[in-house]
Write a protein that holds these residues in place. Structure first.
Motif, PDB file in Angstrom:
ATOM      1  N   LYS A 142      29.200 -56.501  38.018  1.00 22.13           N
ATOM      2  CA  LYS A 142      30.416 -57.121  37.529  1.00 22.13           C
ATOM      3  C   LYS A 142      30.547 -58.225  36.658  1.00 22.13           C
ATOM      4  O   LYS A 142      31.213 -58.151  35.441  1.00 22.13           O
ATOM      5  CB  LYS A 142      31.225 -57.352  38.816  1.00 22.13           C
ATOM      6  N   ASN A 143      29.780 -59.443  36.981  1.00 26.56           N
ATOM      7  CA  ASN A 143      29.745 -60.462  36.148  1.00 26.56           C
ATOM      8  C   ASN A 143      28.574 -61.379  36.240  1.00 26.56           C
ATOM      9  O   ASN A 143      28.458 -62.409  36.120  1.00 26.56           O
ATOM     10  CB  ASN A 143      30.890 -61.655  36.577  1.00 26.56           C
ATOM     11  N   THR A 160      29.003 -69.190  31.162  1.00 30.46           N
ATOM     12  CA  THR A 160      29.535 -69.535  32.671  1.00 30.46           C
ATOM     13  C   THR A 160      30.996 -69.860  32.719  1.00 30.46           C
ATOM     14  O   THR A 160      31.752 -69.267  33.684  1.00 30.46           O
ATOM     15  CB  THR A 160      28.899 -70.519  33.563  1.00 30.46           C
ATOM     16  N   GLY A 161      31.425 -70.505  31.698  1.00 31.30           N
ATOM     17  CA  GLY A 161      32.859 -70.747  31.629  1.00 31.30           C
ATOM     18  C   GLY A 161      33.688 -69.344  31.464  1.00 31.30           C
ATOM     19  O   GLY A 161      34.977 -69.856  31.410  1.00 31.30           O
ATOM     20  N   LYS A 162      33.150 -68.344  30.876  1.00 36.21           N
ATOM     21  CA  LYS A 162      33.794 -67.234  30.770  1.00 36.21           C
ATOM     22  C   LYS A 162      34.070 -66.361  31.971  1.00 36.21           C
ATOM     23  O   LYS A 162      34.212 -65.170  32.068  1.00 36.21           O
ATOM     24  CB  LYS A 162      33.199 -66.414  29.763  1.00 36.21           C
ATOM     25  N   GLY A 163      33.432 -66.730  33.090  1.00 33.92           N
ATOM     26  CA  GLY A 163      33.595 -66.049  34.343  1.00 33.92           C
ATOM     27  C   GLY A 163      32.304 -65.308  34.796  1.00 33.92           C
ATOM     28  O   GLY A 163      32.271 -64.658  35.791  1.00 33.92           O
ATOM     29  N   PHE A 164      31.206 -65.636  34.046  1.00 28.33           N
ATOM     30  CA  PHE A 164      29.957 -64.949  34.663  1.00 28.33           C
ATOM     31  C   PHE A 164      29.095 -65.961  35.449  1.00 28.33           C
ATOM     32  O   PHE A 164      29.259 -67.181  35.315  1.00 28.33           O
ATOM     33  CB  PHE A 164      29.307 -64.633  33.367  1.00 28.33           C
ATOM     34  N   LYS A 165      28.255 -65.485  36.216  1.00 30.30           N
ATOM     35  CA  LYS A 165      27.408 -66.474  37.002  1.00 30.30           C
ATOM     36  C   LYS A 165      25.830 -65.945  36.761  1.00 30.30           C
ATOM     37  O   LYS A 165      25.638 -64.854  36.516  1.00 30.30           O
ATOM     38  CB  LYS A 165      27.802 -65.898  38.523  1.00 30.30           C
ATOM     39  N   GLN A 206      35.452 -52.717  35.489  1.00 33.25           N
ATOM     40  CA  GLN A 206      34.551 -53.976  35.339  1.00 33.25           C
ATOM     41  C   GLN A 206      34.003 -53.758  34.096  1.00 33.25           C
ATOM     42  O   GLN A 206      33.904 -54.943  33.335  1.00 33.25           O
ATOM     43  CB  GLN A 206      33.521 -53.593  36.298  1.00 33.25           C
ATOM     44  N   ASN A 209      36.575 -54.933  31.327  1.00 33.69           N
ATOM     45  CA  ASN A 209      36.602 -56.405  31.670  1.00 33.69           C
ATOM     46  C   ASN A 209      35.651 -57.275  30.814  1.00 33.69           C
ATOM     47  O   ASN A 209      35.918 -58.188  30.128  1.00 33.69           O
ATOM     48  CB  ASN A 209      36.625 -56.821  32.932  1.00 33.69           C
ATOM     49  N   THR A 210      34.322 -56.666  30.832  1.00 36.18           N
ATOM     50  CA  THR A 210      33.182 -57.411  29.873  1.00 36.18           C
ATOM     51  C   THR A 210      33.461 -57.177  28.476  1.00 36.18           C
ATOM     52  O   THR A 210      33.442 -58.067  27.612  1.00 36.18           O
ATOM     53  CB  THR A 210      32.046 -56.807  30.231  1.00 36.18           C
ATOM     54  N   LYS A 213      35.945 -59.775  27.562  1.00 38.84           N
ATOM     55  CA  LYS A 213      35.323 -60.956  27.400  1.00 38.84           C
ATOM     56  C   LYS A 213      34.580 -61.341  26.075  1.00 38.84           C
ATOM     57  O   LYS A 213      34.542 -62.267  25.527  1.00 38.84           O
ATOM     58  CB  LYS A 213      34.686 -61.680  28.438  1.00 38.84           C
TER      59      LYS A 213
END
Length: 325
Positions: A142-143, A160-165, A206, A209-210, A213
């Motif tokens: 997902k992220n 990471t600030g875009k919601g990815f880990k 999902q 969503n990518t 972004k």
């Protein structure tokens, strides 16, 4: 915009021909290796055209709401999700990103390697030197965000600030392309799960969503204030000082015998995705706890069932792979 389903059924050769026609007049093409689509935004998006499955997708099975997709032949989300995402991001972006579609990533990054050779020979557009970042869309889940040997902390903080880990992986096309171009790169999730098996499925929401972004990042990159993220080789600690090196060959049986009991089971499971050399490299750098972290990354989303079972789904079997993305 063509739907995701249109990118799932063609063979690699058929898809290559369709994309070459679709972007006619805007491409640099090396037959059976790659298609480079020229853009204006200083971002290069990367995806590969091949899948591991032995036959093309003939039947696509979906949940009633159309959100989950599977196939008895193997849906091929790795990396047809990425191919769809590149086309969607290109169409949705006001200022177009550069696109790189490669062949035969699953057999060692063949197309990406040829692309790098052409770049070294100076036969690719000079504008590639103006790129500020590279994004591959070829990761499960997902992220996740995977950087391989790129160690640019500022770039990782931005992603990471875009919601990815940050997650772990061992190889994809950017493992070649990023150091060759000298540009920081990341591999982002594209909503597929159970990769390289006939039980692979795609979560369409999902994936979209990518795409959203990536379109946002592309728009931001055009600003003169947006930095150029350069490729920085990751430094790793081996107990002998800081620096990057490659580990010598390990005897798998001996390593397994010496493993602490609390990580042995997870370690053995990870050998379906990583080599002993790769796992030992991570342990040397980050300690035994990294095995738990990698295991959670690889398997936490491997077995959940979709909320709705796809209709008329059949098929089984699996394909084990020694690489983690």
């Amino acid at each position: 915009m063509k739907p995701l389903e249109d990118y799932l059924k063609p063979t690699q050769k058929e898809l290559f021909a369709k994309l070459r026609t679709q972007y006619k007049g805007r491409t640099n093409v090396c037959k059976n290796s790659y298609i480079l689509v020229r853009g204006e935004a200083p971002v290069l998006l990367v995806a590969h055209l091949d899948t591991v499955h032995s036959e093309p997708v003939k039947q696509i099975c979906k949940t009633r709401n159309g959100e989950i997709l599977m196939s008895p032949q193997g849906i091929g989300g790795d990396d047809r999700c990425g191919v769809y995402a590149l086309n969607a991001a290109y169409e949705q972006s006001e200022v177009k990103p550069w696109l790189l579609f490669t062949c035969d990533e699953e057999t060692g990054g063949v197309g990406a390697s040829v692309f790098c050779t052409k770049y070294r020979k100076g036969v690719l557009p000079n504008e590639l030197d103006q790129l500020k970042l590279i994004i591959e869309i070829d990761r499960k889940g997902k992220n996740d965000a995977v950087y391989y040997d790129c160690g640019n902390d500022d770039f990782e903080e931005y992603i990471t600030g875009k919601g990815f880990k940050t997650a772990f992986g061992s190889f994809s096309d950017i493992s070649y392309v990023a150091p060759e171009l000298g540009i920081a790169a990341v591999n982002l999730s594209s909503g597929y799960y159970n990769a390289h098996t006939l039980h692979e499925y795609i979560n369409r929401k999902q994936l979209e969503n990518t795409v959203k972004k990536v379109v946002e990042i592309t728009a931001e990159s055009v600003s003169p204030e947006f930095p150029k993220y350069e490729y920085v080789e990751a430094s790793r600690y081996y107990g002998r000082g800081w620096g990057h090196s490659y580990l010598s060959w390990y005897d798998e049986e001996k390593v397994l015998k010496k493993l602490p009991e609390d990580i042995r089971e997870e370690y053995e499971a990870l050998l379906d995705f990583y080599t002993v050399e790769e796992l030992e490299e991570y342990r040397m750098e980050l300690g035994d706890v990294v095995i738990h972290q990698i295991f959670e990354t690889e398997f936490s989303d491997t077995h959940p069932q979709p909320k709705e079972e796809p209709e008329d789904y059949g098929g089984g079997g699996s394909h084990k792979n020694k690489r983690g993305r």
